[in-house]
Design an enzyme around this catalytic site. Structure first.
Site, PDB file in Angstrom:
ATOM      1  N   ASP A 146      60.842  12.090  44.138  1.00 32.67           N
ATOM      2  CA  ASP A 146      60.672  10.660  44.371  1.00 32.67           C
ATOM      3  C   ASP A 146      60.698  10.328  45.862  1.00 32.67           C
ATOM      4  O   ASP A 146      59.870   9.562  46.358  1.00 32.67           O
ATOM      5  CB  ASP A 146      61.755   9.874  43.625  1.00 32.67           C
ATOM      6  CG  ASP A 146      63.129  10.497  43.790  1.00 32.67           C
ATOM      7  OD1 ASP A 146      63.285  11.427  44.618  1.00 32.67           O
ATOM      8  OD2 ASP A 146      64.069  10.065  43.098  1.00 32.67           O
ATOM      9  N   ASP A 187      60.184  17.287  28.034  1.00 29.14           N
ATOM     10  CA  ASP A 187      60.328  18.661  28.523  1.00 29.14           C
ATOM     11  C   ASP A 187      61.482  19.383  27.833  1.00 29.14           C
ATOM     12  O   ASP A 187      61.995  20.374  28.363  1.00 29.14           O
ATOM     13  CB  ASP A 187      60.568  18.649  30.043  1.00 29.14           C
ATOM     14  CG  ASP A 187      59.334  19.117  30.805  1.00 29.14           C
ATOM     15  OD1 ASP A 187      58.292  19.334  30.165  1.00 29.14           O
ATOM     16  OD2 ASP A 187      59.408  19.269  32.033  1.00 29.14           O
TER      17      ASP A 187
END
Length: 693
Positions: A420, A267
């Protein structure tokens, strides 16, 4: 020749042999020793025997030298601290002011500044009263003199302040302190139960085990184990310091090449970093590794958006498991063989999480203190929750997911910065189980600068509160048991994510210094000293080599409560910073084995000249450009320190309170406030992450 059987020495051990000898030394500097038999010289002698005046003098001189050395070291440290204050705070050399992008941070700084100004004014007032002999604040049973006894306007104002303090301010502080002490005791009990659970696991040797050896085959023709299809993802963003070692470690995983696919999810918005990562992927692809490079044009959702985009590829449907490693993680070649077999014959298992191990834990004081916290987190919190509850928060990396569990839980969502923990909570609500492998370790880094650590902790403490607001209705209406709901709401979110930073900041950074100016609301000694030291000792048990750092650890945790409290409030009320993602800066540290491998590789390349066969002129120019970018990336950047205003304001507040405690002869309070204030000062001047000599 027959062996000699002489048993006389068995019953004659005390029989003395030889004639007694007396040795007299004429030199008066030596003592007289009588040797009665050959074994007498080896018998223990009294320590006080045989010392003369000259020896005692030398011993005293050595002790005096050590004392002078200790004083000199303290003076050097103090002089260096004063020099740093002069350089960074007064002259502002090589420092920048840490920006507060949000109104919440500025508001907290203003509140602390108001407390500081008030404390300074009260200290000046109390000091004048002390010089005048008005020692009313030293007496527990406060006596207010009558009006006829008053002398002067200042005395009248002082007595009015004492009355107002005892009637209005002290009850409020006492009520708040009792509430915080109650929260402190609840959290301490939770930590104690976790430590007892960890001891029980070690005593019973409880850990997830693989039945048999799945990779050992008795069949000479077959493999004995059907290797499942495994997808490995490495999300990264502008991390030129660590991309090479991470890709190298993942490409060396011991797994059949036709059963594994590696996705490098880049990214990065820096084109030079993109070219470096793409060249590294190309290098390993030419060596026969099944690896691909993916770059998003629209970078939305941070890491969650990156993972979600990668899981949307058509070829992912043929894979059963996905392993995730952040850019600074270096798994061992047998990582998949130690984790994936746990899924066999266990259809309810959704996640296998490995432990982190740190290559730079001894780099400086900051990394040592982080190692203490993270060792407790893995060995105690996650291991106990994994064994007894089959649930814990996914760490975002160094774990293997069953892709079916991800899909049934809704996949990666971009609604928080703790994607997460979000997927772990939703998977647990859907009935999936987790296991934690404490003996499987993956190398990684911890932040070496306070700025990087501060940003990381802000994200780790604002995201859970933001997630709690979003997940609370789903937790209440889920089909899991009431006990699991209570554990998730009361313990997982409220106690460990909200209550801990709240009472730590309020009790030790606000109430404690205020009690120095309001002695009617004084905290008991066990709250200030005994219980915190005991809890710090429990936290440090998983890292026994860090026991000498128990006092700095206690002080630094109280200092970090400012950042954690600010982040907790930001996430709870959904302020702007609760959705702010800052990539943690890495240093690119390597393990000892990695350094040896690099040295061996360099020696080979020096002996063998590189020849690029079949390369065009444009390819050669691109290779030279990549080589120049690598060399430019290795040039060290000059570090710019920052000044943190909230920490500095609290440092001066605590130091002011320590002076006030000195006036009232409160020894333990004085030392605690003094050391805590110095710790805040070191953090505020960005000295906590300096290199250790």
């Amino acid at each position: 020749m027959a062996p000699r059987l002489d048993f006389s020495n068995w019953w004659a051990k005390d029989t003395r042999k030889g004639n007694p000898v007396v040795v007299t030394m004429e030199n008066p500097n030596f003592s007289v020793v009588e040797i009665d038999g050959p074994d007498s010289a080896f018998r223990p002698v009294e320590k006080s025997r045989g010392k003369n005046a000259k020896q005692v003098t030398w011993v005293l001189l050595l002790k005096a030298n050590r004392a002078v050395g200790c004083v000199a070291w303290l003076a050097t440290v103090l002089w260096a601290l004063l020099g740093a204050i002069k350089k960074r705070l007064i002259h502002r050399q090589g420092v920048t002011l840490a920006s507060e992008k949000l109104g919440k941070g500025k508001l907290l700084f203003r509140v602390i500044r108001v407390f500081l100004v008030t404390a300074l004014a009260i200290l000046a007032f109390e000091f004048v009263a002390y010089l005048q002999g008005w020692h009313y604040f030293n007496n527990p049973s406060l006596h207010i003199p009558k009006t006829s006894d008053l002398e002067g306007v200042l005395h009248m104002v002082y007595v009015a302040w004492l009355t107002f303090r005892a009637d209005y301010i002290a009850p409020l502080i006492q009520a708040l302190s009792k509430f915080c002490v109650l929260l402190f005791l609840i959290q301490s009990a939770d930590r104690t139960v976790l430590c007892l659970g960890c001891l029980w696991i070690k005593y019973k040797k409880i850990k997830p085990r693989i039945v048999g050896d799945p990779f050992k085959s008795d069949d000479l023709e077959g493999s004995g184990y059907e290797y499942p299809m495994v997808l490995v993802q490495i999300p990264m963003c502008n991390e030129k310091e660590v991309y090479e070692q991470s890709i190298s470690a993942v490409c060396q995983l011991d797994w059949p090449k036709d059963r594994i696919l590696i996705q490098v999810l880049d990214d990065s918005d820096d084109e030079s970093v993109q070219r470096l990562i793409k060249a590294e992927v190309t290098k390993w692809s030419q060596r026969g590794i099944n690896i691909i490079y993916r770059h998003r044009l629209v970078r939305t959702g941070y890491k969650a958006g990156n993972l979600k985009s990668a899981m949307g590829c058509d070829y992912v449907k043929g894979y059963e498991f996905v392993a995730i490693f952040d850019a600074d993680f270096q798994p061992n070649p047998d990582f998949l063989k130690q984790t994936v077999p746990h899924f066999k014959d266990n259809p309810e298992l959704g996640l296998v999480q490995a432990r982190w191990s740190f290559v730079n834990k001894d780099e400086n004081l900051l990394t040592r203190l982080q190692n203490i916290n993270l060792c407790f987190h893995f060995e105690v919190e996650q291991q106990v929750n994994g064994v007894f509850l089959n649930f814990f928060g996914f760490n975002g990396t160094a774990g293997v997911w069953r892709i079916k569990a991800l899909e049934e839980s809704g996949g990666w969502l971009e609604r928080t910065t703790v994607e997460d923990m979000d997927i772990a909570v939703r998977a647990h609500l859907n009935g999936w189980k987790f296991i934690f492998l404490n003996d499987v370790k993956v190398l990684c880094e911890v932040p070496e600068s306070y700025e990087a650590y501060r940003k990381q902790q802000h994200r780790w403490h604002s995201g859970p509160m933001h997630l709690f607001r979003l997940c609370l209705p789903a937790i209440i209406t889920s089909k899991i048991s009431v006990c699991k709901k209570a554990n998730m709401i009361l313990l997982f979110f409220l106690l460990r994510k909200l209550i801990l930073p709240f009472y730590s900041f309020t009790l030790f950074c606000i109430i404690l210094p205020l009690t120095m100016f309001v002695p009617e609301a004084e905290l008991p000694m066990w709250v200030i000293c005994y219980v915190p030291v005991f809890m710090s000792f429990l936290n440090i048990l998983p890292a026994p080599k860090s026991v000498p750092f128990i006092v700095p650890y206690l002080l630094f945790e109280n200092t970090m409560s400012v950042t954690k409290f600010n982040a907790m409030v930001s996430g709870l009320f959904q302020l702007g910073s609760s959705y702010e993602w800052v990539v943690t800066k890495k240093a690119g540290r390597s393990s000892e084995s990695d350094l040896l491998a690099v040295a061996e590789k360099d020696s080979k390349t020096m002996n063998q000249p590189q020849i690029y066969r079949g390369a065009s002129e444009s390819d050669l120019s691109e290779l030279n450009q990549i080589k120049e970018q690598k060399e430019a990336a290795q040039v060290p950047v000059k570090k710019v320190n920052k000044i943190y205003r909230k920490e500095l304001a609290l440092a001066f507040l605590l130091l002011t309170a320590s002076v006030r405690s000195l006036l009232s002869a409160q020894g333990v309070h004085f030392y605690f406030l003094l050391f805590q204030g110095v710790t805040f000062l070191l953090v505020g001047l960005d000295l906590i992450g300096e290199q250790m000599s």
